[in-house]
Design a protein around this motif. Structure first.
Motif, PDB file in Angstrom:
ATOM      1  N   VAL A 216     -20.859  35.521  12.610  1.00  0.00           N
ATOM      2  CA  VAL A 216     -20.945  34.689  13.814  1.00  0.00           C
ATOM      3  C   VAL A 216     -20.519  33.262  13.466  1.00  0.00           C
ATOM      4  O   VAL A 216     -20.934  32.713  12.442  1.00  0.00           O
ATOM      5  CB  VAL A 216     -22.383  34.661  14.376  1.00  0.00           C
ATOM      6  CG1 VAL A 216     -22.441  33.863  15.676  1.00  0.00           C
ATOM      7  CG2 VAL A 216     -22.923  36.078  14.597  1.00  0.00           C
ATOM      8  N   THR A 217     -19.681  32.687  14.331  1.00  0.00           N
ATOM      9  CA  THR A 217     -19.345  31.267  14.215  1.00  0.00           C
ATOM     10  C   THR A 217     -20.099  30.514  15.296  1.00  0.00           C
ATOM     11  O   THR A 217     -19.933  30.803  16.485  1.00  0.00           O
ATOM     12  CB  THR A 217     -17.837  31.018  14.385  1.00  0.00           C
ATOM     13  OG1 THR A 217     -17.129  31.767  13.395  1.00  0.00           O
ATOM     14  CG2 THR A 217     -17.518  29.534  14.214  1.00  0.00           C
ATOM     15  N   VAL A 218     -20.944  29.574  14.890  1.00  0.00           N
ATOM     16  CA  VAL A 218     -21.758  28.830  15.845  1.00  0.00           C
ATOM     17  C   VAL A 218     -21.340  27.372  15.889  1.00  0.00           C
ATOM     18  O   VAL A 218     -20.787  26.835  14.926  1.00  0.00           O
ATOM     19  CB  VAL A 218     -23.267  28.916  15.495  1.00  0.00           C
ATOM     20  CG1 VAL A 218     -23.738  30.355  15.484  1.00  0.00           C
ATOM     21  CG2 VAL A 218     -23.568  28.236  14.162  1.00  0.00           C
ATOM     22  N   LYS A 219     -21.599  26.733  17.020  1.00  0.00           N
ATOM     23  CA  LYS A 219     -21.393  25.299  17.145  1.00  0.00           C
ATOM     24  C   LYS A 219     -22.573  24.566  16.515  1.00  0.00           C
ATOM     25  O   LYS A 219     -23.717  25.021  16.602  1.00  0.00           O
ATOM     26  CB  LYS A 219     -21.337  24.888  18.624  1.00  0.00           C
ATOM     27  CG  LYS A 219     -20.211  25.465  19.436  1.00  0.00           C
ATOM     28  CD  LYS A 219     -20.358  24.985  20.880  1.00  0.00           C
ATOM     29  CE  LYS A 219     -19.358  25.624  21.796  1.00  0.00           C
ATOM     30  NZ  LYS A 219     -19.565  25.206  23.216  1.00  0.00           N
ATOM     31  N   LEU A 220     -22.284  23.432  15.931  1.00  0.00           N
ATOM     32  CA  LEU A 220     -23.328  22.524  15.464  1.00  0.00           C
ATOM     33  C   LEU A 220     -23.223  21.233  16.266  1.00  0.00           C
ATOM     34  O   LEU A 220     -22.134  20.845  16.683  1.00  0.00           O
ATOM     35  CB  LEU A 220     -23.158  22.234  13.973  1.00  0.00           C
ATOM     36  CG  LEU A 220     -23.193  23.449  13.040  1.00  0.00           C
ATOM     37  CD1 LEU A 220     -22.863  23.025  11.615  1.00  0.00           C
ATOM     38  CD2 LEU A 220     -24.544  24.145  13.096  1.00  0.00           C
ATOM     39  N   VAL A 221     -24.339  20.589  16.507  1.00  0.00           N
ATOM     40  CA  VAL A 221     -24.335  19.337  17.272  1.00  0.00           C
ATOM     41  C   VAL A 221     -24.979  18.232  16.433  1.00  0.00           C
ATOM     42  O   VAL A 221     -25.810  18.503  15.559  1.00  0.00           O
ATOM     43  CB  VAL A 221     -25.080  19.481  18.614  1.00  0.00           C
ATOM     44  CG1 VAL A 221     -24.349  20.460  19.523  1.00  0.00           C
ATOM     45  CG2 VAL A 221     -26.517  19.942  18.398  1.00  0.00           C
ATOM     46  N   PRO A 222     -24.588  16.992  16.683  1.00  0.00           N
ATOM     47  CA  PRO A 222     -25.162  15.888  15.906  1.00  0.00           C
ATOM     48  C   PRO A 222     -26.658  15.745  16.155  1.00  0.00           C
ATOM     49  O   PRO A 222     -27.123  15.868  17.296  1.00  0.00           O
ATOM     50  CB  PRO A 222     -24.403  14.660  16.432  1.00  0.00           C
ATOM     51  CG  PRO A 222     -23.160  15.198  17.057  1.00  0.00           C
ATOM     52  CD  PRO A 222     -23.537  16.545  17.602  1.00  0.00           C
ATOM     53  N   LYS A 223     -27.377  15.498  15.109  1.00  0.00           N
ATOM     54  CA  LYS A 223     -28.812  15.258  15.249  1.00  0.00           C
ATOM     55  C   LYS A 223     -29.011  13.911  15.946  1.00  0.00           C
ATOM     56  O   LYS A 223     -28.444  12.905  15.522  1.00  0.00           O
ATOM     57  CB  LYS A 223     -29.480  15.244  13.879  1.00  0.00           C
ATOM     58  CG  LYS A 223     -30.999  15.190  13.939  1.00  0.00           C
ATOM     59  CD  LYS A 223     -31.592  15.327  12.551  1.00  0.00           C
ATOM     60  CE  LYS A 223     -33.107  15.184  12.584  1.00  0.00           C
ATOM     61  NZ  LYS A 223     -33.749  16.200  13.424  1.00  0.00           N
ATOM     62  N   PRO A 224     -29.779  13.875  17.048  1.00  0.00           N
ATOM     63  CA  PRO A 224     -29.961  12.609  17.773  1.00  0.00           C
ATOM     64  C   PRO A 224     -30.595  11.544  16.880  1.00  0.00           C
ATOM     65  O   PRO A 224     -31.378  11.855  15.974  1.00  0.00           O
ATOM     66  CB  PRO A 224     -30.901  12.993  18.919  1.00  0.00           C
ATOM     67  CG  PRO A 224     -30.783  14.476  19.052  1.00  0.00           C
ATOM     68  CD  PRO A 224     -30.504  14.995  17.685  1.00  0.00           C
ATOM     69  N   ALA A 225     -30.253  10.304  17.176  1.00  0.00           N
ATOM     70  CA  ALA A 225     -30.818   9.197  16.402  1.00  0.00           C
ATOM     71  C   ALA A 225     -32.332   9.173  16.514  1.00  0.00           C
ATOM     72  O   ALA A 225     -33.047   8.856  15.556  1.00  0.00           O
ATOM     73  CB  ALA A 225     -30.226   7.873  16.887  1.00  0.00           C
ATOM     74  N   THR A 226     -32.835   9.521  17.681  1.00  0.00           N
ATOM     75  CA  THR A 226     -34.289   9.556  17.882  1.00  0.00           C
ATOM     76  C   THR A 226     -34.615  10.493  19.038  1.00  0.00           C
ATOM     77  O   THR A 226     -33.733  10.862  19.831  1.00  0.00           O
ATOM     78  CB  THR A 226     -34.845   8.147  18.167  1.00  0.00           C
ATOM     79  OG1 THR A 226     -36.273   8.181  18.119  1.00  0.00           O
ATOM     80  CG2 THR A 226     -34.393   7.637  19.529  1.00  0.00           C
ATOM     81  N   ALA A 227     -35.859  10.882  19.130  1.00  0.00           N
ATOM     82  CA  ALA A 227     -36.340  11.720  20.232  1.00  0.00           C
ATOM     83  C   ALA A 227     -37.815  11.430  20.443  1.00  0.00           C
ATOM     84  O   ALA A 227     -38.553  11.157  19.484  1.00  0.00           O
ATOM     85  CB  ALA A 227     -36.136  13.207  19.922  1.00  0.00           C
TER      86      ALA A 227
END
Length: 492
Positions: A216-227
């Motif tokens: 499987v090829t999955v998308k990765l997303v940037p980790k938010p600066a804060t939450a």
């Protein structure tokens, strides 16, 4: 020759054939070896498999499927076994194909923000491997510490952040799979588009009925600066439901928007000490993520909407540890049920957000009707309900009442314009409820897709799609005159 003798001879025949293509250690047939595979997370339904195989390469998966196709042996694929709909329950004369040993992260590409993984890789392990690059994999089912990406693809799993970041189908670019004939097929592409029909979206959520995932090829997303997370308390469940609709109507799409009623909050709090308001009739968890400035603005906007909607208290996480603690209660709702009930039955249905209050009132009435308690935890933002029906299997008839309770919840979901599942799949648990939602022509269309991939119905047969005969019998048992309920409603 009796049935036991027949099965013994069949097991020996299939074992011999499989041992020609797999190492002996990868073929399990003794009862003590196959017992751990008799059920998935829906433990009320169990069946010992004839044989379990544990291939560790795509070539071995191809070889196993060719053997099973030649001998006419049904194959049930299995990931980590955390599924909650019986989709991985074995067949008595079939083979369980476990992908547990296909557990390599093949490639992590920070520049394209993708990861190529085998199906046995745990959901959380992808994010752990991507963390040094400031990336993560967004879908986060409650079982993410254990569930695997192959199972996520099979069930189109979601999680508490699926409102903003999408389900598995929105985060997978490519799937490499093997058909029952042993043919390797790639669906989708790592490019922006793929040639031919869009079969990737057909395959994701197909519950192992069309092929076996090998990569499987999955998308990765940037980790938010804060939450940060808001915990909003309400003195009435209906007010909490209206607050959900008000947030979305205001144009706010939280990173997570979850709701828990008082029963579930009181069930969870002693278990994880998340800091929940156990006096509230309902609590909402609303997360904002992004830059510091974006989060501050969104927290302020959400707080204003929640106050207007009738929140009696609002608490905002001040540290990352506190944010994780707020989420820990929601993530541990299912195991926490074991503290207050010997058994629980976790349902999964989806409804329009505007009908949340009505459906929860209906579930409350069903508690009285069936004499069973129900704790409600759900993905409020997209209307995906997870009622936990609490029962004691040692008391005669309680499990059957729990089943009937669950079926009525799903029928109510359909009645208000929703569906019988959101992310847990159909498996064997909801196969009768498929008769409530779909017309015969629609069921035949589903079977046509199944036949195009698996003409002999050897991959996870008798799951997810009910036969018309089964629907006819279900109608006779449950509805006067054989007519299914809600026949005036549009079919989906």
């Amino acid at each position: 020759m009796n049935t036991v003798t027949d099965l013994t001879a069949r097991r020996a025949q299939v074992c011999t054939a499989l041992q020609h293509v797999l190492p002996a250690r990868a073929v399990l047939s003794a009862v003590e070896d196959t017992r751990p595979y008799e059920c998935d997370g829906l433990a009320a339904y169990r069946q010992l498999p004839m044989i379990v195989v544990l291939p560790d390469s795509e070539a071995q998966v191809v070889a196993v499927l060719r053997v099973c196709r030649e001998l006419g042996v049904p194959v049930v694929p299995r990931g980590a076994g955390t599924g909650l709909s019986g989709g991985a329950m074995p067949i008595a004369d079939g083979v369980v194909l476990s992908t547990a040993r296909l557990n390599r992260i093949v490639r992590m590409d920070a520049y394209s923000r993708t990861a190529v993984v085998q199906p046995g890789v745990r959901n959380l392990a992808i994010s752990e491997a991507a963390a040094p690059y400031g990336l993560y994999y967004a879908p986060d089912p409650s079982s993410q510490i254990a569930c695997t990406i192959g199972g996520n693809v099979a069930e189109n799993s979601g999680g508490v952040h699926c409102l903003k970041y999408g389900l598995t189908v929105h985060n997978v670019l490519r799937v490499r799979m093997v058909t029952i004939d042993g043919e390797v097929v790639e669906l989708g592409s790592e490019a922006l588009d793929a040639p031919g029909l869009d079969l990737l979206s057909v395959f994701i959520g197909s519950e192992g009925m069309l092929g076996i995932v090998t990569e499987v090829t999955v998308k990765l997303v940037p980790k938010p600066a804060t939450a940060r997370v808001i915990m909003a308390s309400f003195d009435e469940v209906v007010k909490g439901c209206h607050a959900v609709a008000a947030l979305i109507a205001a144009g706010i799409i939280p990173a997570g928007l979850e709701m828990m009623d008082q029963t579930s909050s009181r069930m969870v709090e002693p278990f994880v000490k998340a800091g929940y308001d156990t006096e509230a009739a309902a609590i909402l968890l609303c997360e904002a993520d992004g830059t510091v400035e974006e989060v501050e603005e969104e927290i302020a906007r959400m707080s204003a909407v929640l106050n207007t909607a009738g929140a009696i208290a609002i608490a905002v996480s001040q540290t990352e540890a506190e944010r994780l603690r707020f989420w820990s209660g929601r993530k541990n709702a299912f195991p926490a049920a074991g503290r207050i009930s010997p058994d629980y039955y976790c349902m999964d249905g989806t409804i329009p957000r505007k009908r949340l209050g009505e459906v929860l009132a209906g579930i409350a009435a069903m508690e009285t009707k069936y004499g069973l308690r129900c704790a409600n935890v759900f993905h409020a933002g997209d209307g995906n309900l997870h009622p936990l029906i609490l029962f004691n299997a040692n008391i005669p008839d309680e499990f059957h009442r729990a089943e009937a309770f669950g079926a009525e919840i799903l029928a109510l979901c359909v009645e208000v314009g929703g569906t019988i599942t959101g992310e847990h799949g159909v498996g064997i648990e909801k196969i009768n409820s498929m008769c409530v939602q779909f017309a015969p022509a629609e069921l035949e269309a589903f079977f046509s897709v199944k036949r195009s991939f698996d003409p002999h119905s050897l991959l996870n047969p008798d799951k997810a799609i009910p036969t018309l005969h089964r629907c006819a019998e279900f109608g006779k048992m449950h509805v006067s005159g054989g007519a299914l309920p809600f026949s005036n409603l549009p079919r989906f």
